[in-house]
Design an enzyme around this catalytic site. Structure first.
Site, PDB file in Angstrom:
ATOM      1  CG  HIS A  51       0.817   3.018  33.776  1.00 56.13           C
ATOM      2  ND1 HIS A  51       0.199   4.060  33.125  1.00 56.13           N
ATOM      3  CD2 HIS A  51       1.261   3.534  34.948  1.00 56.13           C
ATOM      4  CE1 HIS A  51       0.261   5.146  33.872  1.00 56.13           C
ATOM      5  NE2 HIS A  51       0.905   4.867  34.977  1.00 56.13           N
ATOM      6  CG  ASP A  53       4.281   5.928  36.075  1.00 58.33           C
ATOM      7  OD1 ASP A  53       3.227   6.519  35.804  1.00 58.33           O
ATOM      8  OD2 ASP A  53       4.345   4.952  36.856  1.00 58.33           O
ATOM      9  CG  ASP A 175      -1.371   5.578  37.806  1.00 56.72           C
ATOM     10  OD1 ASP A 175      -2.096   5.190  38.742  1.00 56.72           O
ATOM     11  OD2 ASP A 175      -0.139   5.717  37.924  1.00 56.72           O
ATOM     12  CG  HIS A 418       0.083  10.083  36.131  1.00 56.27           C
ATOM     13  ND1 HIS A 418       0.141   9.681  34.823  1.00 56.27           N
ATOM     14  CD2 HIS A 418       0.443   9.004  36.850  1.00 56.27           C
ATOM     15  CE1 HIS A 418       0.509   8.421  34.756  1.00 56.27           C
ATOM     16  NE2 HIS A 418       0.700   7.976  35.983  1.00 56.27           N
TER      17      HIS A 418
HETATM   18 ZN   LIG Z   1       1.395   6.138  36.557  1.00 55.29          ZN
END
Ligand SMILES: [Zn+2]
Length: 1011
Positions: A51, A53, A175, A418
């Site tokens: 994941h 970001d 997420d 996000h």
């Molecule tokens: Zn995230």
């Protein structure tokens, strides 16, 4: 960002009783290498993922390169390097990748042999792209316009690089902190087959776990029927691996130690533990297939550690089948898993509401981020406005895919992440985000500048300077209009219909200004004093003391209109333009009128009292109160739920009542021919201007909040509360989803599970991207619209509440590690923004309430882009020598059709999206299906072909063949059949029909009609 929710369940259920039917399917399936599993076993799909970001604790570039590893150990380039080598070595291994913003940073730097190898991995199904947007976008604060753009950017780039084999079929929103129904609808319209996510309210999750409704068909739209249905699965463990099975070098779980001669041999224990986890998990799911997410934030930096242990896990668990074990584990992907669910051919539960708000604990409502970092949220919305205009201009001028435009698209793509538009990144990352927007805007403004020059068609260009864009208009600052004695204002209208606009130009004042329109007529203008609180904004460096305000009528669709403005020594003009300014000192309510609107203000308190219309029978007023209040942000050390602090993610007020900022506001009334204003000051850090413009049926409220004082050690969260005291709304209110469809909200209630509510304020907050609406029976309706995403609620009859700013002193311990305490110029950050108030007495025979809020919403979303060009030439010369009005459209679109996208595509093609901007029952006049002919739509381009694609432009509509799902019959909604909608739009038939809320996307082949 991440947080392991760690929901565990115990016990082993008799899931084998569920009858499972495996069917052969005729659907074309993207991943050719799925392990089909074993029909008589529990099949465990291991999904290896990272994941990544797109900015959070580090900037997107720091994450990519792995710099600043002292903040967080994370380097995406190494993840991709490492995973690709592992996949090449073993064709059984699989991996999924999500964020195109990272992937293409890496791809662009690979040698050809690696690129070739990666293409093989993709076509062979080992490397599967999931979601595929530029980022994994936020769902609460992102506007649908920007969501569609960021998804399109990533998906089309994947398509152009790898072809159909790489087209993501599963949306992966593991997420984001709550999930929007509109997002599901948009994904469905993009051709996605399913959606998986990790976060939902903790009580909702335990209910679903117990009821085996973790997987469902989400009906994403009340208007679009099956085309907006999306299979949706809640992942069992957030997006973490099961406890004890995290094998990344960043994890501390024990590896699988399988040499029996060594002391730490643990295979039996690991296998037993895994079988228990699998069986526990299977209790919550209805088929004999379950999924496990094997990865976390920035995992697979050293992919070998993960794969080496998973290889052993698979081997030793499956070896137990010889001893009667019924658990079968293998490498898989979300699309492979989804296929098994589809092939099970069972009936699924449905979902018709959304997953907001998300609470991870009784006191942890993730409703603060709906408002966190309001200046960034405002900047993102403004930049969307600007981006749409640049894309249109580039299309109309045939500029193609200019790298400057690409840079702006990529910046906006990053900002939808996000942790970006959500306001939940660290401060230095937020600064980096803002810089990306600023660079993108500056560079692509050059394209607009060049266009204006080209379209002027004059030999007098040397007498004018370059057009300038003024990004600080929100604090009434614009150097060219302040410093030049003469300048041209150019307004570009990004709407596909003519519009009126109230132009505000910051000027020093002291003199009059002659405003001339393109026909040489003098335009009425008014000099309005800029409020003291704006002049005192920290960091404001401007000589402007006034806004010169005038109405620009009939700005052409997708076109521009210019005005010539010249300082004049004529004292008569100056006198006529100066506003009348007075401070009321009587008692009772004073009524201020402009056009056919009337505003009542209490002279003693300075607060809004009523808002009405002037009718032939007199003034009809409706009572309405408005003021600003503050909640004290809870402080706490987050050691447990009771000690949770209010922070960047969490809204947790101390107590349930908001307090008055001040009992009264000092007011000044400013009146003149164009606009009437009421300047209100509650305290030096809370002020507002209420405006009624000539010819406009809305109340504009421009507020200025900050620096929020925190010297008392108390964080403060500021709300604007509008109360209609005489209307009855019960517990109902309505909020938009990502700026599109409207959802009903019921106070203290969740449609599908029982709310145990110990946070009566925060639990009733919802995202408000564009509007909050109240209905009082069939006869009275009111709406408040905003200029950026905010949190909002209605806590009592007739209440509308929007949170406008937050300044907090404690971190809420969900990872960002900083208090949300934004400062600038040595003090708390100041925010200036707007709210707009309308009610149903404003309707006309042409425009009912639905029309009022939809058309206003469209006008606010895409406002004219204003440029200023200093010039020494006279108005007379300007009028005769310049091309001062231009449009790129031959015909305007009907009032219910929104031109959502016009952007350069491949050579000789453009991407066009048209949207029916009404819901089915929203407007008597505008909700009907509407037919538009593309033939002759563009002024300078002939459309010779229009190929319809999915919403994201990466698949021809004719090739779309989505799974169909059997669902339980719904008691909530009666869906419009979509079947008839597809008829009547034959290939190359340039006449297209749009049904309510429908967006249709076309790749247009165009040729120039004139030189
Ligand atoms: Zn995230």
């Amino acid at each position: 960002m991440s947080r392991n929710e760690g929901l565990t369940a115990s016990g082993w259920s008799g899931m084998w009783a569920a009858s499972v039917c495996l069917l052969l399917t005729s659907y074309v399936f993207a991943n050719p290498s799925c392990n089909p599993g074993k029909p008589d076993m529990l099949n465990v799909h291991l999904v290896c993922h990272t994941h990544d970001d797109v900015g959070w604790l580090k900037t997107v570039d720091q994450y990519y390169y792995g710099s600043k590893n002292g903040i967080q150990m994370a380097g995406v380039q190494y993840v991709l390097d490492s995973v690709v080598q592992e996949l090449i070595k073993d064709p059984l291994k699989k991996f999924i990748y999500v964020e195109s913003a990272f992937f293409f940073r890496w791809w662009d730097n690979q040698p050809e042999e690696i690129q070739m190898a990666v293409k093989d991995l993709v076509s062979g199904g080992q490397l599967e792209f999931i979601n595929g947007g530029w980022c994994m976008n936020d769902e609460a604060a992102a506007h649908y316009n920007a969501i569609i753009d960021q998804m399109t950017l990533g998906l089309v780039k994947l398509n152009n690089t790898f072809g159909e084999a790489a087209r993501p079929t599963v949306a992966w929103q593991i997420d984001p902190f709550g999930h929007s129904r509109e997002q599901a609808s948009l994904f469905a319209q993009m051709g996605f087959e399913g959606l998986f996510f990790g976060r939902l309210d903790h009580d909702d999750k335990s209910t679903r776990w117990a009821n085996k409704t973790m997987e469902m068909v989400w009906k994403g739209s009340e208007n679009l029927g099956r085309s907006a249905w999306l299979f949706t699965g809640v992942l069992p463990n957030g997006y973490s691996p099961p406890r004890g099975f995290c094998f990344d070098i960043l994890c501390r779980d024990e590896p699988i130690m399988d040499d029996p001669r060594l002391h730490d041999y643990n295979v039996d224990e690991k296998v037993e533990s895994f079988l228990k986890v699998a069986k526990d998990q299977a209790k919550a799911y209805v088929t004999n297939n379950i999924v496990m997410t094997m990865g976390m934030d920035f995992h697979y930096l050293n992919a070998h550690a993960w794969y080496k242990n998973l290889d052993k896990l698979i081997r030793y668990v499956n070896e137990q089948q010889a001893n009667g074990s019924k658990v079968n584990v293998f490498y898989s992907t979300p699309s492979c898993y989804l296929k098994t669910l589809h092939d099970a051919n069972i009936t699924w539960p449905t979902k018709t509401d959304d997953f907001f708000p998300y609470a991870s604990g009784n006191h942890s409502y993730w409703t603060g981020y709906f408002t966190s970092r309001p200046t960034l949220k405002g900047y993102v919305r403004q930049t969307n406005n600007f981006l749409q205009a640049v894309k249109q201009v580039a299309s109309l001028m045939g500029l193609g895919q200019d790298p400057r435009l690409e840079k702006l698209k990529e910046a906006m793509g990053v900002l939808q992440h996000h942790d970006a538009v959500s306001g939940t990144a660290k401060q230095h990352v937020t600064d980096d985000y803002s810089e990306r927007l600023a660079q993108g805007v500056t560079e692509s403004f050059a394209m607009i500048k060049e266009t204006y020059r080209k379209l002027q068609q004059t030999t007098l260009m040397e007498a004018t300077a370059d057009p300038v864009f003024c990004p600080l208009m929100n604090i009434s600052s614009c150097p060219p209009s302040e410093k030049s004695s003469g300048f041209i204002v150019t307004l570009y209208n990004p709407l596909a219909r003519p519009r009126e606009y109230h132009v505000r130009v910051p000027v020093p004042g002291g003199v009059g200004y002659k405003v001339t329109d393109y026909q040489g007529h003098v335009v009425q203008a008014q000099l309005v004093p800029i409020p003291e609180s704006v002049l005192a904004t920290p960091g404001r460096n401007s000589s402007a003391k006034y806004d010169l305000v005038f109405i620009a009528n009939d700005i052409p669709p997708l076109g521009f209109l210019q005005f010539h403005i010249k300082r004049t020594a004529n004292s008569r003009i100056h006198k006529e333009q100066m506003s009348r300014v007075h401070v009321p000192n009587g008692g009772g309510v004073i009524t201020i009128m402009k056009g056919n609107l009337a505003v009542g203000v209490d002279q003693k308190t300075g607060l809004l009292k009523s808002l009405g219309v002037v009718t032939p029978d007199g003034i009809k007023m409706v009572k309405v109160n408005q003021t600003f209040l503050w909640y004290a942000g809870m402080s706490g050390n987050n050691s447990n739920e009771d000690n949770r602090a209010s922070g960047a993610y969490i809204f947790r007020p101390h107590g349930t009542f908001a307090q008055d900022i001040a009992e009264k506001a000092n007011i000044t009334i400013v009146e003149g021919p164009v606009v009437a204003e009421i300047h209100q000051v509650w305290t030096p850090w809370v002020s507002q201007v209420i405006r009624v413009y000539k010819g406009q049926t809305l109340l504009e409220m421009e507020w200025l909040i900050g620096p929020i004082p925190v010297e008392d050690g108390v964080g403060k969260e500021i709300v604007n509360r509008v109360v209609w005291p005489d209307i009855i709304t019960g517990n109902n209110f309505y909020t938009d989803a990502n700026g599109r469809e409207i959802l009903q909200r019921i106070k203290n209630f969740r449609p599908t599970w029982k709310l145990h509510n110990v946070e009566p304020v925060a639990s009733n907050y919802y995202p408000v991207n564009s509007r909050l609406i109240l209905h009082s029976g069939p006869n009275f309706h009111a709406a408040i619209l905003n200029d950026r995403s905010q949190g909002g609620t209605s806590l009592d009859h007739g209440h509308m509440e929007l949170m406008v700013h937050r300044r907090l002193l404690h971190d809420d311990a969900f990872g960002v590690g900083e208090a949300l305490n934004e400062t600038a110029f040595g003090d708390g950050l100041v925010v200036r923004g707007k709210h707009y108030l309308i009610h149903s007495d404003f309707v006309t025979s042409d425009c009912d309430f639905g029309c009022l809020h939809r058309s206003l919403g469209e006008q606010l979303l895409l406002q004219p882009v204003t440029a200023f060009t200093p010039t020494s030439i006279t108005a007379h010369t300007w009028k005769n020598a310049f091309n001062n009005k231009w449009t790129g459209l031959r015909t305007s679109l009907p009032p219910n059709v929104h031109l959502l996208t016009l952007e350069p595509w491949t050579d000789g093609t453009l991407l066009l999206r048209l949207e029916h901007m009404y819901e089915a029952h929203e407007s008597a006049n505008h909700s009907d299906p509407v037919t538009v002919s593309l033939q002759g739509l563009l002024a300078d381009w002939k459309i010779v072909d229009a190929k319809e694609t999915t919403l994201s432009g990466n698949l021809l509509k004719k090739d779309e063949n989505r799974y169909s799902w059997n669902v339980e019959s719904s008691q909530y909604m009666n869906h419009v059949s979509r079947n008839q909608q597809k008829n009547g739009n034959k290939e190359n038939d340039l006449s297209i029909t749009l049904n309510p809320m429908e967006i249709r996307t076309f790749i247009l082949t165009v040729t120039k009609t004139s030189s």
